[in-house]
Write an enzyme that holds these catalytic residues in place. Structure first.
Site, short mmCIF file in Angstrom:
data_model
loop_
_atom_site.label_atom_id
_atom_site.label_comp_id
_atom_site.label_asym_id
_atom_site.label_seq_id
_atom_site.Cartn_x
_atom_site.Cartn_y
_atom_site.Cartn_z
N LYS A 116 22.58 2.69 3.06
CA LYS A 116 23.21 3.74 3.87
C LYS A 116 22.22 4.82 4.28
CE LYS A 116 28.13 3.69 2.76
NZ LYS A 116 29.26 4.56 2.44
N LYS A 198 30.23 -11.05 8.22
CA LYS A 198 31.53 -10.66 7.70
C LYS A 198 32.15 -9.60 8.62
CE LYS A 198 33.58 -9.18 3.39
NZ LYS A 198 33.41 -8.56 2.09
N LYS A 201 33.80 -2.80 9.82
CA LYS A 201 34.10 -1.69 10.71
C LYS A 201 32.86 -1.26 11.47
CE LYS A 201 35.68 1.71 8.49
NZ LYS A 201 36.72 2.22 7.62
#
Ligand code: TRP
Length: 332
Positions: A116, A198, A201
């Site tokens: 992140k 996968k 979002k």
């Protein structure tokens, strides 16, 4: 600490960071709804985790209510506990204490932080770095036995156990040790535009055709499925390619069938037949959820009252654990 009698406590944390998609629903939420009566569930909307990366305030408020409404609309019963993390200050209070017992090195090894923060490491927030301590606090405050998470969160559960054991060894039995409950039965749904990845979002941000969101209107759902990537074959063959396999998996999971049944149904059928069957099944499954969602959202004040009421009910449990820890380390 030994867990109390009764159904095992399960704690789930979910980020209010935008709409849930079909992968979230078929991979996790649907199973929780099905299994909810086996456990004493706490569903926590982890808004304090969400602000570890920049958020628009109005969007955060909306996403918090929307997520709560989606959970209820999907069938999570109102007697299960669902609340908003920031409504119980014991979460950040315990997180602070845990941070003082977690070595920097443990946090530096967290793959989620590395991913992140990326190349922006120096500019990413201290909150993002300390994220696992807050997650450990969430779990430990309620003497949680099981934490249903995806494989990507296993490392955070290990850290939770490690810090809990560290305090237990040093101060006596303060915490119940939780275990990860990795969803085995849940379907793994891939992106419609790219079935190698996968459904997620973040990938949907670049390509609206990537994911179906639970609140997508039926015509949008049909369009997205009609455009889903397949391959150059004229009709369904086995073994199927990844795109076709993903459509079959969506269908199989939603209609609760096994692979042989689905193979029999679609063998040699043109892709257009498969796609319209998948679209029908998805629309049929999501329509009642969307209707209930709209009913719930028609009374946001009532929804907020419910969330606040649950926080009021849980706060004494969280405070009891917090006080036990405060006492153990010498803060009270
Ligand atoms: N880190 C989790 C995620 O991103 C969210 C989360 C926060 C969580 N606190 C939790 C999950 C406690 C389980 C238990 O998915």
């Amino acid at each position: 600490m030994q867990p109390g009698p009764g159904k095992p406590r399960v704690f789930s944390g979910i980020q209010p960071s935008g709409g849930l998609h079909l992968g979230n629903y078929l991979g996790a939420l649907r199973n929780w709804v099905r299994d909810q009566d086996k456990y004493d569930n706490i569903f926590c909307i982890v808004d304090l985790h969400t602000i570890t990366v920049p958020q628009d305030p109005a969007a955060l408020r909306e996403n918090t209510l929307s997520l709560a409404a989606i959970y209820l609309a999907s069938g999570i019963k109102t007697e299960q506990a669902m609340f908003v993390q920031s409504h119980i200050p014991a979460h950040p209070e315990l997180a602070w204490i845990l941070e003082c017992f977690i070595p920097m090195g443990w946090l530096e090894r967290m793959t989620q932080f590395k991913e992140k923060s990326g190349r922006e490491r120096e500019r990413s927030s201290a909150g993002l770095f300390a994220y696992p301590a807050l997650m450990a606090a969430d779990i430990l405050l309620y003497d949680t036995r099981y934490v249903p998470v995806g494989e990507d969160q296993r490392q955070h559960i290990e850290l939770t156990r490690d810090v809990a054991q560290r305090l237990n060894q040093r101060f006596g039995e303060v915490f119940v040790l939780p275990e990860a409950m990795i969803q085995a039965a849940g379907a793994r749904i891939m992106g419609l535009d790219d079935p190698e990845k996968k459904m997620s979002k973040s990938l949907a941000g670049d390509n609206p055709g990537h994911a179906i969101f639970l609140l997508d209107p039926p015509d949008v759902i049909r369009k997205k499925i009609a455009r889903a990537q397949t391959d150059a074959q004229p009709a369904v063959q086995f073994p199927a390619g990844t795109g076709v396999r993903n459509l079959l998996e969506i269908y199989r999971t939603i209609t609760d069938q096994d692979w042989p049944a689905v193979e029999r149904e679609f063998a040699a059928k043109p892709y257009s037949v498969l796609k319209s069957a998948v679209a029908d099944a998805v629309v049929e499954a999501l329509t009642p959820i969307q209707e209930r969602y709209r009913e719930i959202r028609a009374d946001d004040a009532g929804l907020m009252r419910q969330l606040r009421g649950t926080a009021d009910r849980l706060r004494p449990i969280a405070n009891t654990t917090l006080q036990r820890v405060q006492h153990a380390v010498g803060l009270r």
